[in-house]
Write a protein that holds these residues in place. Structure first.
Motif, short mmCIF file in Angstrom:
data_model
loop_
_atom_site.label_atom_id
_atom_site.label_comp_id
_atom_site.label_asym_id
_atom_site.label_seq_id
_atom_site.Cartn_x
_atom_site.Cartn_y
_atom_site.Cartn_z
N PHE A 1 0.90 -1.21 0.16
CA PHE A 1 0.12 0.17 0.09
C PHE A 1 0.76 1.21 -0.04
CE2 PHE A 1 -2.63 3.06 2.44
CZ PHE A 1 -3.56 3.53 1.44
N LEU A 2 2.23 1.15 0.60
CA LEU A 2 2.84 2.41 0.73
C LEU A 2 3.50 2.32 -0.78
CD1 LEU A 2 4.68 2.24 4.14
CD2 LEU A 2 2.78 3.48 3.57
N HIS A 3 3.92 1.25 -1.14
CA HIS A 3 4.25 1.31 -2.70
C HIS A 3 3.30 2.13 -3.51
CE1 HIS A 3 6.95 -2.48 -2.22
NE2 HIS A 3 7.27 -1.67 -1.27
N TYR A 4 2.06 1.77 -3.20
CA TYR A 4 0.99 2.34 -4.17
C TYR A 4 0.83 3.91 -4.00
CZ TYR A 4 -3.86 3.04 -5.63
OH TYR A 4 -4.85 3.74 -6.18
N ILE A 5 0.96 4.26 -2.67
CA ILE A 5 0.86 5.60 -2.33
C ILE A 5 2.00 6.52 -3.06
CG2 ILE A 5 1.24 7.47 -0.21
CD1 ILE A 5 -0.36 5.30 1.39
N TRP A 6 3.17 6.06 -2.91
CA TRP A 6 4.46 6.44 -3.36
C TRP A 6 4.20 6.69 -5.00
CZ3 TRP A 6 8.34 9.65 -2.10
CH2 TRP A 6 9.35 9.64 -3.30
N LYS A 7 3.93 5.45 -5.51
CA LYS A 7 3.83 5.43 -6.88
C LYS A 7 3.00 6.52 -7.83
CE LYS A 7 3.39 1.79 -10.72
NZ LYS A 7 3.22 0.71 -10.90
N TYR A 8 1.61 6.61 -7.07
CA TYR A 8 0.90 7.49 -7.56
C TYR A 8 0.49 8.86 -6.98
CZ TYR A 8 -0.37 3.42 -10.30
OH TYR A 8 -0.43 2.22 -11.10
N LYS A 9 1.69 9.11 -6.14
CA LYS A 9 1.62 10.46 -5.22
C LYS A 9 0.49 10.69 -4.63
CE LYS A 9 5.09 12.26 -8.34
NZ LYS A 9 5.39 11.42 -9.27
N LEU A 10 -0.23 9.83 -3.82
CA LEU A 10 -1.41 9.79 -3.28
C LEU A 10 -1.21 10.69 -2.01
CD1 LEU A 10 -3.45 6.48 -3.96
CD2 LEU A 10 -3.42 8.87 -5.21
N PHE A 11 -0.37 11.75 -1.77
CA PHE A 11 -0.01 12.32 -0.62
C PHE A 11 0.22 13.80 -1.17
CE2 PHE A 11 3.61 10.32 -2.40
CZ PHE A 11 4.51 11.21 -2.40
N SER A 12 0.24 14.49 0.01
CA SER A 12 0.44 15.95 -0.41
C SER A 12 2.03 16.24 -0.71
CB SER A 12 0.27 16.89 0.68
OG SER A 12 0.60 18.29 0.56
N THR A 13 2.38 16.53 -2.11
CA THR A 13 3.88 16.53 -2.27
C THR A 13 4.33 17.97 -1.91
OG1 THR A 13 3.09 17.27 -4.41
CG2 THR A 13 3.53 14.80 -4.01
N GLU A 14 3.53 18.99 -1.50
CA GLU A 14 3.90 20.30 -1.08
C GLU A 14 4.85 20.22 0.25
OE1 GLU A 14 3.88 23.00 -3.07
OE2 GLU A 14 2.83 21.52 -4.68
N ASN A 15 5.87 21.00 0.19
CA ASN A 15 6.66 21.21 1.55
C ASN A 15 6.90 19.80 2.36
OD1 ASN A 15 6.14 23.86 1.46
ND2 ASN A 15 3.84 23.83 2.18
N LEU A 16 7.30 18.90 1.32
CA LEU A 16 7.71 17.55 1.94
C LEU A 16 9.16 17.95 2.59
CD1 LEU A 16 7.19 15.00 -0.92
CD2 LEU A 16 5.84 15.27 1.15
N ARG A 17 9.35 17.22 3.70
CA ARG A 17 10.60 17.37 4.43
C ARG A 17 11.09 15.84 4.76
NH1 ARG A 17 12.88 22.21 5.55
NH2 ARG A 17 11.62 24.19 4.93
N THR A 18 12.31 15.69 5.16
CA THR A 18 12.87 14.43 5.63
C THR A 18 12.61 14.54 7.10
OG1 THR A 18 15.01 15.34 6.04
CG2 THR A 18 14.58 14.20 3.66
N THR A 19 12.96 13.63 7.88
CA THR A 19 13.01 13.48 9.31
C THR A 19 14.15 14.34 9.94
OG1 THR A 19 14.31 11.62 9.53
CG2 THR A 19 11.89 11.29 9.68
N LEU B 1 5.76 9.16 5.77
CA LEU B 1 4.49 9.50 4.78
C LEU B 1 3.31 9.71 5.80
CD1 LEU B 1 4.42 7.05 1.60
CD2 LEU B 1 4.79 9.63 1.54
N LYS B 2 3.10 9.32 6.86
CA LYS B 2 1.82 9.41 7.69
C LYS B 2 1.72 11.05 7.87
CE LYS B 2 3.63 9.00 12.30
NZ LYS B 2 3.59 8.43 13.80
N ASN B 3 2.70 11.77 7.66
CA ASN B 3 2.25 13.21 7.87
C ASN B 3 1.95 14.04 6.69
OD1 ASN B 3 3.63 12.94 10.59
ND2 ASN B 3 5.61 13.05 9.51
N TYR B 4 1.82 13.09 5.68
CA TYR B 4 1.39 13.93 4.60
C TYR B 4 0.24 13.12 3.62
CZ TYR B 4 5.95 16.05 5.07
OH TYR B 4 7.20 16.70 5.54
N THR B 5 -0.13 12.16 4.28
CA THR B 5 -1.24 11.31 3.45
C THR B 5 -2.68 11.70 3.92
OG1 THR B 5 0.42 9.55 3.30
CG2 THR B 5 -2.03 8.82 2.83
#
Length: 424
Positions: free
Chosen positions: A6-24, A109-113
């Motif tokens: 499911f995480l592969h799916y979210i990443w592949k299709y960008k089913l999360f907010s791609t604005e203001n992404l930040r690493t840990t 990813l949980k912070n952006y999904t």
């Protein structure tokens, strides 16, 4: 929770907010290319391009539920993962390092999904006692989306059927006529006797069939004899003639009985008795001694029906077996039976042949299958109850592929229906 795919799916299709992404570690992340999904061993996504901080990176992305899964899977000891430029996780619980001890940037990813995506996922996969996960919602998918998906599923089904045909081509040294004979024989046996018919055809050298095809009694004797259906003591001129002819052929070609799958008569309708089907198969290849060449040249379905318009020898017009007589009937191949041959043998074989010579036109294949009536079985009936009806054999074949290759295997994330329901 959910599975890693499911995480592969979210990443592949960008089913999360791609604005203001930040690493840990609070470095900015800009996704230029999320990478190519890898279904084999190695990193989950190859050839990704990312801006991390002020640096452009090209490399691989690895995905886990928890950061610590990196160590659970032993990636820190594997140099194949040294080219990982981003570790995408749902929950960050520990920093991860490459084999050279350098820290790998981590995106949690949980912070952006969006919550809706998770709710839709859990609703789809938490179904209890359902025939398919999406049975309450599949009817809501747009007609255009579903039509295109069914076409793709049908082509996928043809590709799967090509595996057996390709094996037969190898064993027959690319003799398409021989492969057609074996595939038709298998389908003449239908579900009950399919294996027995296929075994009969596969164990018999097709060069012998070809040599005897211009003489109906010889071809009948060859097939009935190899099927071990000429071993009884029956005082009938036709049967005795077949026995004598088979005895001659057996000696001439040094034939031996290799059939290990018995032919079944029990609980079959008389028209499906193996004796009738073998007689029909013999007449077909006696009437059309270059059947594959004829099939390849035909583009009209009605001409295909004419090709299979055959008439049995007089004995079989009054018999269903060598001992049971019947009222006079032609025992021709029915339209519904020919449809099954077209669906399961002719169109798949033609598809693979045209593809092999670089002349495949998928639209012509789709148009041909659309002209055939859908099969009637439990799976198709169940889809009809879910308001997904089959108007042609294209839809029924596609729905069989959907049920057997996706629904049963829980491959909802690879299915247009599942993607629609999760992303709506």
């Amino acid at each position: 929770m959910f599975k890693e795919d499911f995480l592969h799916y979210i990443w592949k299709y960008k089913l999360f907010s791609t604005e203001n992404l930040r690493t840990t570690l609070q470095e900015t992340v800009v996704i230029i290319n999320s990478g190519d999904h890898n279904f084999n061993s190695g990193s989950d996504f190859f050839n990704a391009k990312l801006n991390i901080g002020d640096q452009l990176w090209a490399g691989n992305v690895e995905i886990h539920i928890k950061s610590s899964d990196w160590y659970v899977h032993g990636h820190e000891k594997d140099s194949n993962y040294d080219n990982t430029i981003l570790h995408v996780v749902w929950q960050h619980d520990v920093d991860v390092h490459r084999k050279d001890n350098s820290v790998i940037p981590t995106l949690e990813l949980k912070n952006y999904t969006q919550k809706d995506i998770l709710d839709n996922y859990h609703q789809l996969f938490s179904s209890q006692d359902k025939w398919i996960n999406c049975e309450n919602d599949i009817k809501d998918v747009g007609k255009f989306q579903l039509t295109n998906w069914l076409e793709r599923l049908y082509i996928e089904r043809l590709e799967e059927k090509s595996k057996l045909i390709e094996q037969l081509l190898v064993s027959s040294k690319n003799d398409w006529e021989a492969v057609l004979f074996k595939m038709l024989a298998k389908n003449f046996g239908l579900k009950v006797n399919g294996d027995a018919f296929f075994n009969l055809a596969n164990k018999l050298d097709y060069t012998i069939v070809r040599k005897q095809s211009n003489n109906l009694i010889s071809l009948e004797a060859l097939l009935f004899g190899q099927a071990n259906l000429l071993a009884d003591e029956i005082q009938d001129p036709y049967y005795i003639n077949l026995q004598n002819e088979y005895s001659f052929l057996k000696s001439k070609f040094k034939l031996s009985h290799q059939i290990v799958t018995p032919f079944q008569f029990f609980r079959l309708r008389p028209n499906n008795f193996p004796t009738i089907r073998i007689a029909q198969l013999a007449v077909l290849f006696n009437k059309h001694q270059s059947l594959f060449s004829e099939i390849v040249s035909i583009t009209d379905i009605q001409e295909m029906y004419k090709l299979f318009n055959i008439s049995l020898a007089s004995f079989w017009k009054t018999h269903y077996s060598f001992t049971s007589q019947s009222k006079m009937s032609s025992k021709k191949l029915s339209k519904s039976f020919i449809d099954l041959l077209l669906i399961n043998t002719i169109i798949p074989l033609k598809f693979i042949y045209l593809k092999s010579i670089g002349k495949l036109n998928e639209s012509e294949i789709l148009e041909a299958i659309r002209q055939l009536k859908p099969e009637v079985n439990g799976i198709i009936n169940k889809f009809d109850q879910l308001q997904i009806s089959s108007k042609s054999a294209l839809e029924s074949q596609a729905l069989l592929q959907l049920k057997n290759s996706y629904c049963i295997k829980q491959r909802c994330l690879e299915c247009v229906v599942g993607k629609y329901l999760i992303g709506k």
